[in-house]
Enzyme design. Structure first.
Site, mmCIF file in Angstrom:
data_model
loop_
_atom_site.group_PDB
_atom_site.id
_atom_site.type_symbol
_atom_site.label_atom_id
_atom_site.label_comp_id
_atom_site.label_asym_id
_atom_site.label_seq_id
_atom_site.Cartn_x
_atom_site.Cartn_y
_atom_site.Cartn_z
ATOM 1 N N LYS A 67 84.711 63.824 48.322
ATOM 2 C CA LYS A 67 85.673 64.008 47.328
ATOM 3 C C LYS A 67 86.172 62.640 46.535
ATOM 4 O O LYS A 67 85.653 63.189 45.238
ATOM 5 C CB LYS A 67 86.760 64.861 47.913
ATOM 6 C CG LYS A 67 86.499 65.452 48.114
ATOM 7 C CD LYS A 67 87.887 66.782 49.066
ATOM 8 C CE LYS A 67 88.557 65.750 49.701
ATOM 9 N NZ LYS A 67 87.554 65.875 51.421
ATOM 10 N N THR A 68 86.683 61.554 47.091
ATOM 11 C CA THR A 68 86.701 60.441 46.298
ATOM 12 C C THR A 68 85.665 59.311 45.714
ATOM 13 O O THR A 68 85.180 59.747 44.586
ATOM 14 C CB THR A 68 87.538 59.416 47.358
ATOM 15 O OG1 THR A 68 88.903 59.919 47.877
ATOM 16 C CG2 THR A 68 88.235 58.151 45.896
ATOM 17 N N ASP A 112 94.346 62.115 44.917
ATOM 18 C CA ASP A 112 94.369 62.437 46.074
ATOM 19 C C ASP A 112 95.380 63.469 47.390
ATOM 20 O O ASP A 112 96.384 62.827 47.630
ATOM 21 C CB ASP A 112 93.318 61.267 47.532
ATOM 22 C CG ASP A 112 92.520 61.353 48.926
ATOM 23 O OD1 ASP A 112 92.014 62.789 48.886
ATOM 24 O OD2 ASP A 112 92.476 60.551 49.204
ATOM 25 N N THR A 161 91.577 68.473 51.542
ATOM 26 C CA THR A 161 91.349 69.216 52.687
ATOM 27 C C THR A 161 91.987 70.056 52.879
ATOM 28 O O THR A 161 91.593 71.179 53.907
ATOM 29 C CB THR A 161 91.082 68.390 53.907
ATOM 30 O OG1 THR A 161 92.947 67.947 54.460
ATOM 31 C CG2 THR A 161 90.844 67.064 53.591
ATOM 32 N N ARG A 220 80.324 60.076 56.008
ATOM 33 C CA ARG A 220 81.515 58.894 56.833
ATOM 34 C C ARG A 220 81.400 58.155 57.722
ATOM 35 O O ARG A 220 81.049 57.191 58.165
ATOM 36 C CB ARG A 220 82.864 59.128 56.143
ATOM 37 C CG ARG A 220 84.184 58.340 55.770
ATOM 38 C CD ARG A 220 84.726 59.138 56.100
ATOM 39 N NE ARG A 220 85.643 58.708 55.012
ATOM 40 C CZ ARG A 220 86.899 59.776 54.344
ATOM 41 N NH1 ARG A 220 87.751 59.931 55.423
ATOM 42 N NH2 ARG A 220 86.713 59.647 53.257
#
Length: 346
Positions: A67-68, A112, A161, A220
């Protein structure tokens, strides 16, 4: 011995710094999520041709999926300045006012964990997102006056999330809402190859696929496992990551072929063995495995549920026959093919 958490999608500060070097900078470098990329590509090109700010974008999905990274890519594709913050950081209205009033035209403003904005800060954001203005009350009592400060047209990108925790008024102000889904093994293998190239790691096809398979559908985690396998290959092998080297390193890290780690196994063994498949409460599981209940609920349980090992019911957590088979345990007599009959999710 320190507890291993190598497959947590949150990761350590050191891992986050390392991940920055591996993040793609443009949409064509971003692997997977093709429908999402197509939507963004069209919206970005249309906004650029008109010279307008891109519609506000809401990105949601499990942690570690990018997302980032996508927010950074959007800013790069638009060729504009970007500011990055998070919901917990914006504690006061003045914090948000200072950011918004210095915004440049078409700038990207990334928030975020946007679901963690305080209520009064969120309410101030409404007019900025919809009308490009900030409303301030100056003074108190009978002499109080409302002042409206214009804000340059900008693009807000929110990431979360937990989309269900975002209020309906805030969610409605995002023109583009996109879910980022877990990755399949094919796309994760491509990500591992790309990261290996950036890290200067020689890796075989089957080794990259093995790392991808154990990465829980999360880039990740894939990058983190790749770094740990690289370390092992440099110390215990010749620096070349083969399938055998990858399997040995991942087994040493206690990450099994499905990507389950030590805590995953403790959770399931507690439910299946100690409590005969459940139902058992979250706090009881937390005390049994020595892990925070929130971490179990947010980090470990979603993947166990994706695998079909665990059900959440109104009476507690229950294991399934699939879980008994995977962990080579004998289910109690009379257990049904699924235990989801006990009730709705909590």
């Amino acid at each position: 011995m320190a507890r291993k958490q190598v497959v947590s999608p949150y990761g350590s500060d050191e891992d986050r710094v390392s991940d920055l070097a591996l993040r793609p900078k443009r949409l064509d470098e971003f692997v997977g999520q093709n429908p999402l990329k197509e939507i963004l590509s069209i919206a970005i090109e249309a906004a650029t041709r008109r010279g307008d700010a891109l519609d506000h974008v809401l990105l949601y999905g499990p942690p570690g999926l990018g997302k980032t990274t996508l927010a950074m890519i959007i800013a790069n594709e638009l060729g504009v300045h970007s500011d990055f913050t998070s919901g917990p950081v914006l504690q006061k209205k003045l914090d948000l006012t200072g950011v918004l009033t210095t915004m440049q035209k078409r700038q990207v403003f990334f928030v975020d964990e946007i679901h963690r904005l305080l209520a009064d800060v969120e309410e101030m954001l409404y007019s900025a997102l919809e009308d490009y203005r900030v409303d301030l009350v100056v003074g108190t009592g009978p002499g109080a006056r409302m002042h409206s400060i214009p804000v340059a047209p900008f693009t807000a990108i929110g990431a979360t999330t937990r989309q269900g925790l975002i209020s309906a008024p805030l969610r409605a102000r995002f023109g583009i809402t996109l879910r980022i889904n877990p990755y399949d093994t094919v796309d994760l293998t491509r990500i591992v190859f790309r990261s290996a190239g950036l890290l200067g790691v020689e890796i075989t096809d089957d080794a990259a696929e093995e790392i991808a398979r154990r990465s829980r559908g999360t880039p990740r985690i894939a990058n983190r496992l790749l770094r740990r396998v690289r370390d092992y290959s440099e110390v215990r092998a010749d620096g070349h990551v083969t399938h055998e080297v990858a399997v040995t390193a991942l087994d040493m890290l206690e990450v099994d072929p499905l990507g389950l780690d030590e805590i995953d196994r403790k959770i399931m063994e507690t439910i299946l063995g100690k409590y005969s498949g459940g139902p058992v409460g979250l706090n009881t599981i937390s005390a049994s495995v020595g892990e925070d209940a929130h971490t179990i609920e947010e980090v470990y349980e979603p993947y166990l549920m994706q695998l079909g090992f665990l059900d959440r019911t109104h009476r507690g957590r229950v294991g399934t026959l699939v879980a008994y088979e995977h962990f080579d345990m004998t289910p109690p007599a009379g257990i049904q093919p699924t235990l989801g009959f006990l009730g709705a999710d909590t």
